[in-house]
Design a protein around this motif. Structure first.
Motif, PDB file in Angstrom:
ATOM      1  N   PHE A 232       9.802 -14.965  12.337  1.00 38.86           N
ATOM      2  CA  PHE A 232       9.749 -13.508  12.422  1.00 38.86           C
ATOM      3  C   PHE A 232      10.700 -13.078  13.533  1.00 38.86           C
ATOM      4  N   LEU A 233      11.549 -12.087  13.254  1.00 44.34           N
ATOM      5  CA  LEU A 233      12.441 -11.537  14.266  1.00 44.34           C
ATOM      6  C   LEU A 233      12.034 -10.102  14.539  1.00 44.34           C
ATOM      7  N   LEU A 234      11.808  -9.776  15.796  1.00 43.82           N
ATOM      8  CA  LEU A 234      11.324  -8.457  16.174  1.00 43.82           C
ATOM      9  C   LEU A 234      12.449  -7.606  16.737  1.00 43.82           C
ATOM     10  N   GLY A 235      12.542  -6.365  16.232  1.00 37.87           N
ATOM     11  CA  GLY A 235      13.510  -5.402  16.727  1.00 37.87           C
ATOM     12  C   GLY A 235      12.817  -4.125  17.165  1.00 37.87           C
ATOM     13  N   GLY A 236      13.597  -3.181  17.662  1.00 35.43           N
ATOM     14  CA  GLY A 236      13.046  -1.941  18.185  1.00 35.43           C
ATOM     15  C   GLY A 236      13.218  -1.870  19.688  1.00 35.43           C
ATOM     16  N   GLY A 237      13.087  -0.658  20.237  1.00 37.82           N
ATOM     17  CA  GLY A 237      13.328  -0.442  21.657  1.00 37.82           C
ATOM     18  C   GLY A 237      12.458  -1.273  22.573  1.00 37.82           C
ATOM     19  N   LEU A 261      -6.086 -22.494  12.200  1.00 36.83           N
ATOM     20  CA  LEU A 261      -5.135 -22.267  11.114  1.00 36.83           C
ATOM     21  C   LEU A 261      -4.063 -23.355  11.081  1.00 36.83           C
ATOM     22  N   PRO A 262      -3.506 -23.633   9.904  1.00 31.52           N
ATOM     23  CA  PRO A 262      -2.560 -24.752   9.774  1.00 31.52           C
ATOM     24  C   PRO A 262      -1.131 -24.455  10.203  1.00 31.52           C
ATOM     25  N   ALA A 263      -0.744 -23.189  10.293  1.00 35.93           N
ATOM     26  CA  ALA A 263       0.648 -22.868  10.620  1.00 35.93           C
ATOM     27  C   ALA A 263       0.715 -21.908  11.804  1.00 35.93           C
ATOM     28  N   LEU A 264       1.617 -22.190  12.722  1.00 34.37           N
ATOM     29  CA  LEU A 264       1.849 -21.319  13.873  1.00 34.37           C
ATOM     30  C   LEU A 264       3.138 -20.532  13.621  1.00 34.37           C
ATOM     31  N   PRO A 265       3.043 -19.211  13.462  1.00 37.53           N
ATOM     32  CA  PRO A 265       4.250 -18.422  13.221  1.00 37.53           C
ATOM     33  C   PRO A 265       5.262 -18.564  14.358  1.00 37.53           C
ATOM     34  N   VAL A 266       6.532 -18.608  13.989  1.00 39.51           N
ATOM     35  CA  VAL A 266       7.623 -18.635  14.953  1.00 39.51           C
ATOM     36  C   VAL A 266       8.114 -17.204  15.138  1.00 39.51           C
ATOM     37  N   VAL A 267       8.068 -16.702  16.355  1.00 43.28           N
ATOM     38  CA  VAL A 267       8.452 -15.319  16.625  1.00 43.28           C
ATOM     39  C   VAL A 267       9.583 -15.297  17.650  1.00 43.28           C
ATOM     40  N   LYS A 268      10.655 -14.589  17.298  1.00 45.12           N
ATOM     41  CA  LYS A 268      11.808 -14.442  18.184  1.00 45.12           C
ATOM     42  C   LYS A 268      12.168 -12.963  18.288  1.00 45.12           C
ATOM     43  N   ARG A 269      12.989 -12.668  19.248  1.00 40.71           N
ATOM     44  CA  ARG A 269      13.512 -11.318  19.372  1.00 40.71           C
ATOM     45  C   ARG A 269      14.817 -11.227  18.585  1.00 40.71           C
ATOM     46  N   CYS A 270      15.054 -10.069  17.988  1.00 36.44           N
ATOM     47  CA  CYS A 270      16.357  -9.835  17.380  1.00 36.44           C
ATOM     48  C   CYS A 270      17.430  -9.944  18.465  1.00 36.44           C
ATOM     49  N   ARG A 271      18.465 -10.681  18.186  1.00 31.08           N
ATOM     50  CA  ARG A 271      19.555 -10.796  19.150  1.00 31.08           C
ATOM     51  C   ARG A 271      20.139  -9.427  19.472  1.00 31.08           C
ATOM     52  N   HIS A 272      20.226  -8.596  18.456  1.00 34.43           N
ATOM     53  CA  HIS A 272      20.847  -7.286  18.633  1.00 34.43           C
ATOM     54  C   HIS A 272      19.853  -6.226  19.087  1.00 34.43           C
ATOM     55  N   ARG A 273      18.591  -6.646  19.252  1.00 32.45           N
ATOM     56  CA  ARG A 273      17.541  -5.759  19.775  1.00 32.45           C
ATOM     57  C   ARG A 273      17.563  -4.424  19.028  1.00 32.45           C
ATOM     58  N   ASN A 274      17.771  -3.326  19.763  1.00 33.76           N
ATOM     59  CA  ASN A 274      17.682  -2.012  19.133  1.00 33.76           C
ATOM     60  C   ASN A 274      18.904  -1.671  18.292  1.00 33.76           C
ATOM     61  N   GLY A 275      19.923  -2.543  18.296  1.00 40.00           N
ATOM     62  CA  GLY A 275      21.122  -2.281  17.507  1.00 40.00           C
ATOM     63  C   GLY A 275      21.160  -3.005  16.182  1.00 40.00           C
ATOM     64  N   ALA A 276      20.112  -3.792  15.888  1.00 37.77           N
ATOM     65  CA  ALA A 276      20.114  -4.584  14.656  1.00 37.77           C
ATOM     66  C   ALA A 276      20.234  -3.711  13.415  1.00 37.77           C
ATOM     67  N   ASN A 277      19.577  -2.550  13.410  1.00 34.15           N
ATOM     68  CA  ASN A 277      19.617  -1.670  12.234  1.00 34.15           C
ATOM     69  C   ASN A 277      21.030  -1.162  11.966  1.00 34.15           C
ATOM     70  N   LEU A 278      21.730  -0.758  13.026  1.00 30.18           N
ATOM     71  CA  LEU A 278      23.096  -0.251  12.860  1.00 30.18           C
ATOM     72  C   LEU A 278      24.015  -1.332  12.303  1.00 30.18           C
ATOM     73  N   ILE A 279      23.931  -2.522  12.885  1.00 34.29           N
ATOM     74  CA  ILE A 279      24.789  -3.619  12.450  1.00 34.29           C
ATOM     75  C   ILE A 279      24.459  -4.026  11.016  1.00 34.29           C
ATOM     76  N   GLY A 280      23.157  -4.088  10.705  1.00 34.91           N
ATOM     77  CA  GLY A 280      22.747  -4.441   9.353  1.00 34.91           C
ATOM     78  C   GLY A 280      23.143  -3.407   8.323  1.00 34.91           C
ATOM     79  N   ALA A 281      23.110  -2.140   8.702  1.00 35.27           N
ATOM     80  CA  ALA A 281      23.521  -1.074   7.779  1.00 35.27           C
ATOM     81  C   ALA A 281      24.988  -1.238   7.412  1.00 35.27           C
ATOM     82  N   VAL A 282      25.805  -1.617   8.389  1.00 27.69           N
ATOM     83  CA  VAL A 282      27.234  -1.830   8.118  1.00 27.69           C
ATOM     84  C   VAL A 282      27.449  -3.102   7.304  1.00 27.69           C
ATOM     85  N   TYR A 283      26.685  -4.154   7.602  1.00 32.63           N
ATOM     86  CA  TYR A 283      26.794  -5.391   6.817  1.00 32.63           C
ATOM     87  C   TYR A 283      26.407  -5.141   5.360  1.00 32.63           C
ATOM     88  N   ASN A 284      25.376  -4.330   5.147  1.00 36.70           N
ATOM     89  CA  ASN A 284      24.973  -3.957   3.790  1.00 36.70           C
ATOM     90  C   ASN A 284      26.112  -3.216   3.085  1.00 36.70           C
TER      91      ASN A 284
END
Length: 291
Positions: A232-237, A261-284
Motif C-alpha cells: 500500500f502506498l499512501l499519499g496526501g498532505g 492473521l496470516p499476512a502483514l500488509p506492507v505500507v509505504k509512503r508515496c515518493r511524490h507525497r502530495n504531488g503523486a496525483n499531478l504526476i500520475g495525471a500527466v502519466y495517464n
C-alpha cells in the motif's frame, strides 16, 4: 515537452507543470470555484497563463469522486464543494483548449504517479490510498489500472465498516474529517500531527488521533484480504509528517498479531507525497495519448 497537471480535490485545486521525466517544474493551487462555468474558466485561464512560458503539450486531470475516464462523465459520488460537477463532463474542456486532455480519478492517478517514477516502479500489483478530504484509492493489477465496474475500484472511503455504522471509512480515516471532529469537540483547529504531540494532556486529541490510526490500520488490513496487494502506498498532505508511516505500521502489526492473521500488509509512503496525483495525471495523459 511539458504538460499541465491538475488535481481537483475537495478543498483546493492543485496545479503543476510536469515534464517528460515526471518532474514537477512548477506548482501552485487555487480555491474551489463557485460554480461550473467558473470551474471551466479557472482551468482555461490556468492553461493560458502557463502555456506562454512552458509551451504545454497537454492537460492531465486528477479528480476526486466517481469519474468515467473514457467519457469524462462525473457521477454523484464527489466532494460536497464540487457537487456542481455532477452530470457534467470533463471533456467539455476539449472544446476550450487546443491540446489533448485526459481525466482519471485521484486514487488511480496517485498509483500511476508512483508506478511511473515513484516507489512502485518495481511493483506489478499494489494499492494507493490518498488521505485528504476523503479517503480515495486506486488499484494497479499486473501493471494496469483496475477500474472496476463503476470506476470506483479502491475507493474504500465510500464503504462502511458495518451495516449500522454512523460513519464510512472516509469519516473515520480522512485527515480533514478527523480534524473537523476535533474542532467540533474543542473549537480549535489543529492537525493530526499536533494531536499526537498533545495526546497525553488532551483527551480529545488522544481520542481523535488514536481513532485515526486504529481505523486506518483496520481499513488497510481489510483491503489486504480483499485485494491482497504487494504493498500500500499512501499519499496526501499528511504524508509529509515523518512519524505517520512508522506509527501506522506499528498499529497494523499490533492488530495483525492480536487477530493472528496470516499476512502483514506492507505500507509505504508515496515518493511524490502530495504531488503523486499531478504526476500520475500527466502519466495517464501521456500513456493514453501516446505522447
Amino acid at each position: 515537452m511539458n504538460y499541465l497537471g491538475i488535481d481537483v480535490g475537495g478543498s483546493r485545486i492543485k496545479t503543476g507543470v510536469v515534464d517528460d521525466l515526471g518532474t514537477i517544474v512548477y506548482s501552485d493551487s487555487m480555491p474551489i470555484p463557485a460554480d461550473y462555468p467558473a470551474f471551466q474558466l479557472a482551468i482555461v485561464n490556468c492553461f493560458r497563463s502557463l502555456d506562454t512560458e512552458y509551451h504545454l503539450a497537454g492537460v492531465g486531470i486528477s479528480s476526486c469522486g466517481g469519474i468515467n475516464p473514457h467519457t469524462g462523465d462525473v457521477t454523484p459520488c464527489i466532494a460536497p464543494s464540487l457537487q456542481y460537477l455532477v452530470g457534467e463532463n470533463y471533456y467539455e474542456l476539449r472544446k476550450l483548449l487546443p491540446v489533448p486532455i485526459q481525466v482519471e480519478k485521484d486514487g488511480n492517478c496517485a498509483a500511476l504517479g508512483e508506478k511511473w517514477t515513484g516507489n512502485a516502479i518495481d511493483l506489478d500489483s499494489f494499492c494507493a490510498l490518498v488521505l485528504g478530504t476523503g479517503l480515495g484509492g486506486g488499484v494497479i493489477y499486473k501493471n494496469q489500472v483496475y477500474e472496476g465496474a463503476h470506476f470506483l475500484a479502491g475507493d474504500v472511503g465510500y464503504a462502511f465498516p458495518s451495516y449500522d455504522a454512523e460513519s464510512g471509512f472516509s469519516g473515520l480515516c480522512a485527515p480533514v474529517q478527523v480534524e473537523e471532529r476535533y474542532f467540533s469537540l474543542t473549537g480549535e483547529k489543529i492537525n493530526i500531527a499536533q494531536m499526537y504531540q498533545r495526546r497525553n494532556k488532551d483527551a480529545a486529541a488522544d481520542s481523535c488521533c488514536t481513532g485515526f490510526f486504529s481505523h486506518l490500520a483496520n481499513t488497510i488490513i481489510t483491503m489486504q484480504y480483499v485485494l491482497d496487494p504487494k504493498a500500500f502506498l499512501l499519499g496526501g498532505g499528511i504524508t509529509a509528517w515523518e512519524e505517520l508511516i512508522p506509527l501506522l505500521n506499528a498499529e497494523i502489526q499490533r492488530q495483525v498479531q492480536l487477530r493472528g492473521l496470516p499476512a502483514l500488509p506492507v505500507v509505504k509512503r508515496c515518493r511524490h507525497r502530495n504531488g503523486a496525483n499531478l504526476i500520475g495525471a500527466v502519466y495517464n495523459l501521456k500513456t493514453k495519448e501516446n505522447i
